[in-house]
Design a protein around this motif. Structure first.
Motif, PDB file in Angstrom:
ATOM      1  N   VAL B 654       0.831  -1.117   0.010  1.00 18.13           N
ATOM      2  CA  VAL B 654      -0.001   0.214  -0.052  1.00 18.13           C
ATOM      3  C   VAL B 654       0.860   1.290  -0.067  1.00 18.13           C
ATOM      4  O   VAL B 654       0.594   2.105  -0.619  1.00 18.13           O
ATOM      5  N   LEU B 655       2.157   1.299   0.483  1.00 18.03           N
ATOM      6  CA  LEU B 655       2.777   2.341   0.637  1.00 18.03           C
ATOM      7  C   LEU B 655       3.821   2.568  -0.484  1.00 18.03           C
ATOM      8  O   LEU B 655       4.469   3.342  -0.771  1.00 18.03           O
ATOM      9  N   GLY B 656       3.535   1.431  -1.523  1.00 14.23           N
ATOM     10  CA  GLY B 656       4.143   1.668  -2.599  1.00 14.23           C
ATOM     11  C   GLY B 656       5.746   1.199  -2.756  1.00 14.23           C
ATOM     12  O   GLY B 656       6.496   1.644  -3.688  1.00 14.23           O
ATOM     13  N   PHE B 657       6.075   0.521  -1.637  1.00 13.68           N
ATOM     14  CA  PHE B 657       7.476   0.099  -1.786  1.00 13.68           C
ATOM     15  C   PHE B 657       7.851  -1.356  -2.433  1.00 13.68           C
ATOM     16  O   PHE B 657       8.681  -1.524  -2.956  1.00 13.68           O
ATOM     17  N   LEU B 698       4.407  16.971   9.904  1.00 16.40           N
ATOM     18  CA  LEU B 698       5.018  16.916   8.672  1.00 16.40           C
ATOM     19  C   LEU B 698       4.397  18.271   7.929  1.00 16.40           C
ATOM     20  O   LEU B 698       5.133  18.678   6.871  1.00 16.40           O
ATOM     21  N   ASP B 699       3.415  18.661   8.426  1.00 14.90           N
ATOM     22  CA  ASP B 699       2.696  19.910   7.670  1.00 14.90           C
ATOM     23  C   ASP B 699       3.756  20.956   7.309  1.00 14.90           C
ATOM     24  O   ASP B 699       3.599  21.601   6.291  1.00 14.90           O
ATOM     25  N   GLY B 703       3.690  18.303   2.952  1.00 19.20           N
ATOM     26  CA  GLY B 703       2.415  17.897   3.097  1.00 19.20           C
ATOM     27  C   GLY B 703       1.917  16.583   4.055  1.00 19.20           C
ATOM     28  O   GLY B 703       3.046  15.752   3.995  1.00 19.20           O
ATOM     29  N   GLN B 704       1.017  16.412   4.366  1.00 17.45           N
ATOM     30  CA  GLN B 704       0.583  15.163   4.925  1.00 17.45           C
ATOM     31  C   GLN B 704       0.177  14.288   3.863  1.00 17.45           C
ATOM     32  O   GLN B 704      -0.357  14.353   2.867  1.00 17.45           O
ATOM     33  N   ALA B 706      -1.122  10.474   2.452  1.00 16.50           N
ATOM     34  CA  ALA B 706      -2.313   9.654   2.738  1.00 16.50           C
ATOM     35  C   ALA B 706      -2.493   8.761   3.886  1.00 16.50           C
ATOM     36  O   ALA B 706      -3.171   8.294   4.483  1.00 16.50           O
ATOM     37  N   PHE B 708       0.164   8.161   6.208  1.00 20.51           N
ATOM     38  CA  PHE B 708       0.782   8.601   7.497  1.00 20.51           C
ATOM     39  C   PHE B 708       0.424   9.895   7.931  1.00 20.51           C
ATOM     40  O   PHE B 708       0.221  10.646   7.115  1.00 20.51           O
ATOM     41  N   ALA B 711       5.183  12.350  11.794  1.00 20.31           N
ATOM     42  CA  ALA B 711       6.430  11.225  11.833  1.00 20.31           C
ATOM     43  C   ALA B 711       6.983  11.487  13.340  1.00 20.31           C
ATOM     44  O   ALA B 711       6.610  12.629  14.202  1.00 20.31           O
ATOM     45  N   LEU B 721       8.054   7.221  10.323  1.00 17.01           N
ATOM     46  CA  LEU B 721       6.574   7.714   9.697  1.00 17.01           C
ATOM     47  C   LEU B 721       5.637   7.126  10.963  1.00 17.01           C
ATOM     48  O   LEU B 721       5.459   5.883  11.114  1.00 17.01           O
ATOM     49  N   ALA B 730      -7.824   3.367   3.664  1.00 14.15           N
ATOM     50  CA  ALA B 730      -8.568   3.827   2.668  1.00 14.15           C
ATOM     51  C   ALA B 730      -7.742   3.784   1.060  1.00 14.15           C
ATOM     52  O   ALA B 730      -8.069   3.545   0.418  1.00 14.15           O
ATOM     53  N   SER B 731      -6.180   3.790   1.270  1.00 12.92           N
ATOM     54  CA  SER B 731      -5.302   3.652   0.222  1.00 12.92           C
ATOM     55  C   SER B 731      -5.610   2.152  -0.341  1.00 12.92           C
ATOM     56  O   SER B 731      -5.363   2.154  -1.307  1.00 12.92           O
ATOM     57  N   GLU B 734      -8.422   1.935  -2.108  1.00 13.15           N
ATOM     58  CA  GLU B 734      -8.016   2.349  -3.614  1.00 13.15           C
ATOM     59  C   GLU B 734      -7.289   1.422  -4.388  1.00 13.15           C
ATOM     60  O   GLU B 734      -7.889   1.132  -5.543  1.00 13.15           O
TER      61      GLU B 734
END
Lengths: 150, 746
Positions: B654-657, B698-699, B703-704, B706, B708, B711, B721, B730-731, B734
């Motif tokens: 989900v994190l894309g790693f 992190l703001d 940006g924040q 999705a 996480f 940090a 994170l 939610a991710s 998706e």
């Protein structure tokens, strides 16, 4: 900035085998490479975040950001910490080479050749002793707020 | 301190006073009418007025003055407080609050005159100002002298009073006051012994231009009827022996003294007098004996002790002593004591700049980080858990935890002020929409982090407005439905399992699901083929750009309402849930983290990165066995957990790693609860540790994301994170085809 005819200082660095510079007043510090924490789903040019004395600092690979060939982060790379407005971030560059004192006569506008991209990317051009160095627009590098809520 | 700073302090105090005012009016309007509450309202208005006068904020001062006069009438007769009057007073409180905030910003305020007029009409004040003397505590003369004529003849007739009669002549010297004694107190002590008549001897007072405020001029002749004997009377004067002229004599029943004036005392009063005005010695000394020529405006009574029968004597006991014995420090001290008495019941507090507290909390965060670094070094050095240094570290950890919770409690404030503001919002919305509603508060003393409190005002305001505008029906409609004409809106706060729950419910018409789904289709938020459960439809009202209100009203209905509410609550790390029963009302539940600064986290590893999972999300952890894994659809799996099928969320994917995991042999599953109360199994490589982590936003610089929320900095200085479980799910919905229905829910 140079309307009073004063000398302006620029810090010159190498990235992707080219020389660039930024206004030295935007530079907060220069530090060696430290292991960063990758941010999931971030843009390719965002290397990750590092801990700068308690602040979380995003790091941008400048070469990748400009579409140049990047050798990726290694021990030899350097991070230039810059501040733009309220935000600060780190630029990953190959090396820092020089600090230049530049008078108004040595500053030129960005030549109107390479369409919009160059216009956004560069603020102006320093022409000094036969070298041509582009000043990078820091606002352009700053990673966008990527809060694309799923 | 410059005048500007003092002004700032005044406005800060006004905010507190207005909160007290609002608070008091709220308890009155909820039927809890008692004189103390009215007094506290009165005091609040009065203090605002006093300060406004001092800063030349005439508009505030004038309005507060009229308001105060109205309140004074209520204070005198609490039973006169009708519902109409309470509502008028509430309006005045709102207007006063507007006035104060406008004055602070330097803006003008409208609509004061009509309110003033209504006040004047309602409470029949003369011309809307003026008022009784009592409501004018600022007036210089609060010396309520009520001259009482007492003929000493009456004393003789007072035969029912048994005991001895004494005549006491008492004249303090200047030294007595210097030693901190108070004549008034002595007189009060005497009064306790029996019937006391006090005659003030003011004959020694010089003309005003020679008056020395520090000199002692007064003496008293006291007639005491008591059962005590003379030694007890003398005992009262023990402490001032030698500091005053004192003569105690027993008199017969007729009240006639055997002797009259004590010549010595007269001479000593003369000597006092002399020291006060030496240059006029000769002039003034003589009239001091023979009868004073009185300066105009001062009503003095010469003590004609020789002929008591003729004397009409003014009893000036307390006020006289208080106001004329000018060198006595007592009055001020007593006022202070009174003020303290008023304030008791309030915990003692100090005003601290919030920046200082924030700094303390940041330092606290750094301390937690350094401590975990230390712990890491100690374990790296191979020191055993029972070694002295490890034990000392343990001790340190306990202390840090304790300090941390105390520091956090500084930031924690009761949620009450926000709730109080909501009662105003409700009132205003009701008057705008013409509906009737009451607000019930519960758990307003629940303590919440200040940042959370500030962030709650806007969403709650929206929600209250929505509840009245869309939820509560008009009075006629309600009566027709068999409900009370007043709608009931309940707002409650409570603590539970590391979170704060705020519930807002109304007993209105509930969500009209048919209309909501029709509207959503029209707006293209859902397609007509979507199958929606009732709960899903309720969630739709939080979709961006959604509004069913047919006309855009002033109150709500711009279609940003609930979407903004949801976002601002998420920004606070909270969740918003809706449940609605058509015809019976809607309930919103906001769940918020206790603090925004530190959380208990589980350090987990996924694709070589360390992440923090908030412990509050974790339900259980397990190592999935091969026979517990089940597939559904293409490549989707779930874990059979007892009798439940729990969908799997592959975190690293989900994190894309990494690409989706197929091999589940060397992993661990952490079961978490999502916002929709459903369970999910997060697949991770390993669990590293459990520790407190400091939340770093992190703001600021980025940006924040999705998946996480923030940090933290680990013991080794690296950043980890903090996973946002809801975002992660939610991710997952998706990217992987988890059941569709969660798409809108999160």
């Amino acid at each position: 900035m140079n309307e009073h005819g004063q000398l302006q200082e620029f810090i010159v660095f190498k990235s992707g085998d080219q020389e660039f510079c930024i206004d030295i007043r935007c530079t907060k510090e220069i530090r060696g490479w430290t292991q960063s924490t990758p941010l999931p789903h971030s843009s390719e040019y965002v290397v990750g975040v590092i801990n700068l004395r308690g602040t979380i600092l995003p790091i941008v690979d400048l070469a990748k950001r400009m579409g140049l060939k990047s050798e990726g982060p290694s021990e030899r790379h350097v991070i230039i910490v810059v501040q733009v407005g309220e935000k600060s971030f780190g630029m990953l560059v190959d090396s820092v080479s020089d600090i230049l004192n530049v008078g108004p006569s040595e500053l030129r506008p960005v030549p109107d050749i390479n369409a919009d991209l160059a216009e956004d990317m560069f603020r102006q051009v320093v022409v000094l002793d036969g070298r041509i160095i582009c000043e990078i627009t820091l606002d352009w590098i700053l990673p966008e707020i990527e809060a694309e809520v799923a | 301190m410059s005048i500007d700073e003092i002004r700032k302090t005044y406005f800060a105090e006004c905010a507190d006073l207005l909160a007290d005012l609002e608070d008091g009016l709220f308890s009155i309007s909820s039927g809890d009418v008692d004189i103390e509450t009215v007094n506290s309202i009165f005091r609040a208005v009065h203090s605002i007025k006093g300060g406004a006068g001092a800063f030349g904020l005439d508009q505030i001062a004038e309005f507060a003055h009229t308001f105060e006069n109205g309140l004074d009438i209520v204070r005198k007769d609490i039973s006169s407080l009708s519902e109409g009057r309470v509502s008028l007073l509430s309006q005045c409180a709102d207007k006063l609050s507007d006035l104060v905030s406008n004055s602070e910003a330097g803006r003008p305020t409208e609509g004061i005159a009509p309110l003033k007029e209504s006040l004047a009409r309602e409470f029949s004040l003369e011309g809307g100002s003026g008022g009784s003397g009592e409501s004018e505590p600022q007036a210089p003369a609060e010396l309520d002298f009520t001259p009482v004529a007492i003929s000493l003849d009456d004393l003789g007739g007072n035969e029912e009073l048994s005991g001895y009669r004494y005549r006491i002549y008492f004249k303090p010297k200047h030294e007595m006051y210097l030693n901190g004694h108070d004549a008034q107190r002595l007189l009060a002590d005497l009064r306790e012994m029996g019937e006391l008549e006090v005659v003030c001897d003011t004959s020694a007072i010089p003309p005003l231009d020679e008056f020395d405020s520090r000199a002692s001029y007064l003496g008293w002749t006291l007639n005491l009827v008591t059962e005590s004997d003379i030694t007890e009377i003398e005992a009262i004067f023990d402490w001032v022996e030698g500091l005053c002229d004192l003569e105690i004599e027993a008199v017969d029943d007729s009240g006639n003294p055997q002797e009259m004036l004590d010549v010595d005392s007269f001479f000593s009063s003369l000597s006092d007098f002399d020291s006060a005005a030496p240059e006029d010695e000769a002039q003034e000394a003589a009239p001091g004996i023979s009868g004073l020529s009185l300066p105009a405006g001062l009503t003095l009574q010469e003590d004609e002790a020789a002929e008591p029968d003729d004397a009409e004597i003014q009893d000036e006991a307390h006020e006289a002593a208080e106001n004329k014995a000018a060198d006595s420090p007592e009055p001020a001290a007593q006022n202070a004591a009174n003020a303290e008495g008023k304030d008791k019941g309030h915990a003692k507090s100090i005003r601290v700049e919030s920046g200082k507290v924030d700094r303390l909390i940041n330092l606290m965060g750094e301390l937690v980080i350094s401590q975990s670094m230390l712990a890491e070094r100690i374990s790296e050095a191979g020191i055993e858990g029972t070694a002295p240094s490890a034990l000392a570290l343990n001790e340190l950890q306990n202390l840090t935890r304790e300090i941390q919770s105390s520091v956090m409690s500084i930031r924690a404030q009761p949620i009450k002020p926000v709730f109080m503001r909501m009662s105003r919002v409700l009132r205003e919305t009701c008057s705008m929409t013409g509906k009737k509603a009451n607000l019930h508060l519960d758990g307003e003393f629940t303590e919440v982090d200040t940042t959370v409190i500030e962030g709650l005002v806007d969403p709650l305001t929206h929600m209250i407005r929505n509840a009245v505008d869309h939820g509560i029906e008009s009075a006629d409609e309600r009566v027709a439905k068999g409900k009370e004409d007043h709608g009931q809106v309940k707002l409650s706060a409570s603590h539970g399992s590391g979170r704060i729950t705020i519930v807002l419910s109304d007993d209105g018409k509930g969500i009209d699901r048919a209309r909501v789904s029709e509207k959503a289709r029209k707006l293209g938020i859902i397609t007509s083929s979507d199958e929606m459960s009732d709960a899903d439809i309720d969630q739709l009202i939080m979709a961006p750009g959604f509004s069913t209100a047919e006309t855009i009203s002033d109150v709500s209905g711009r279609g940003v309402g609930m979407d903004v509410v949801r976002q601002s609550i998420q920004a606070l790390g909270g969740r918003l849930a809706i449940s609605s029963e058509p015809g019976f009302g809607t309930t919103f539940t906001i769940s918020l983290p206790l603090t925004l600064a530190i959380l208990d986290g589980m350090l987990v590893r996924s694709s070589d990165q360390v992440f923090v999972l908030p412990i509050s999300n974790v339900i259980e952890t397990l190592i999935p066995g091969a026979n517990e894994l089940m597939s559904y659809g293409t490549g989707n799996r779930c874990i059979r957990l007892r009798n439940e099928l729990v969908p799997i969320v592959d975190v690293s994917n989900v994190l894309g790693f990494t690409s989706q995991r197929t091999d589940f042999t060397d992993c661990i599953a952490v079961v978490v609860e999502g916002a929709d109360k459903a369970h999910y199994a997060l697949i991770l490589d390993s669990i590293e540790a459990q520790q407190q982590v400091v939340i770093k936003s992190l703001d600021g610089n980025y940006g924040q994301g999705a998946a996480f929320s923030a940090a933290t900095i680990l013991g080794n200085g690296r950043i980890a994170l903090i996973l946002d479980v809801d975002g992660l799910i939610a991710s997952a919905v998706e990217s992987v085809s988890l059941p569709q229905r969660y798409k809108i829910a999160v």
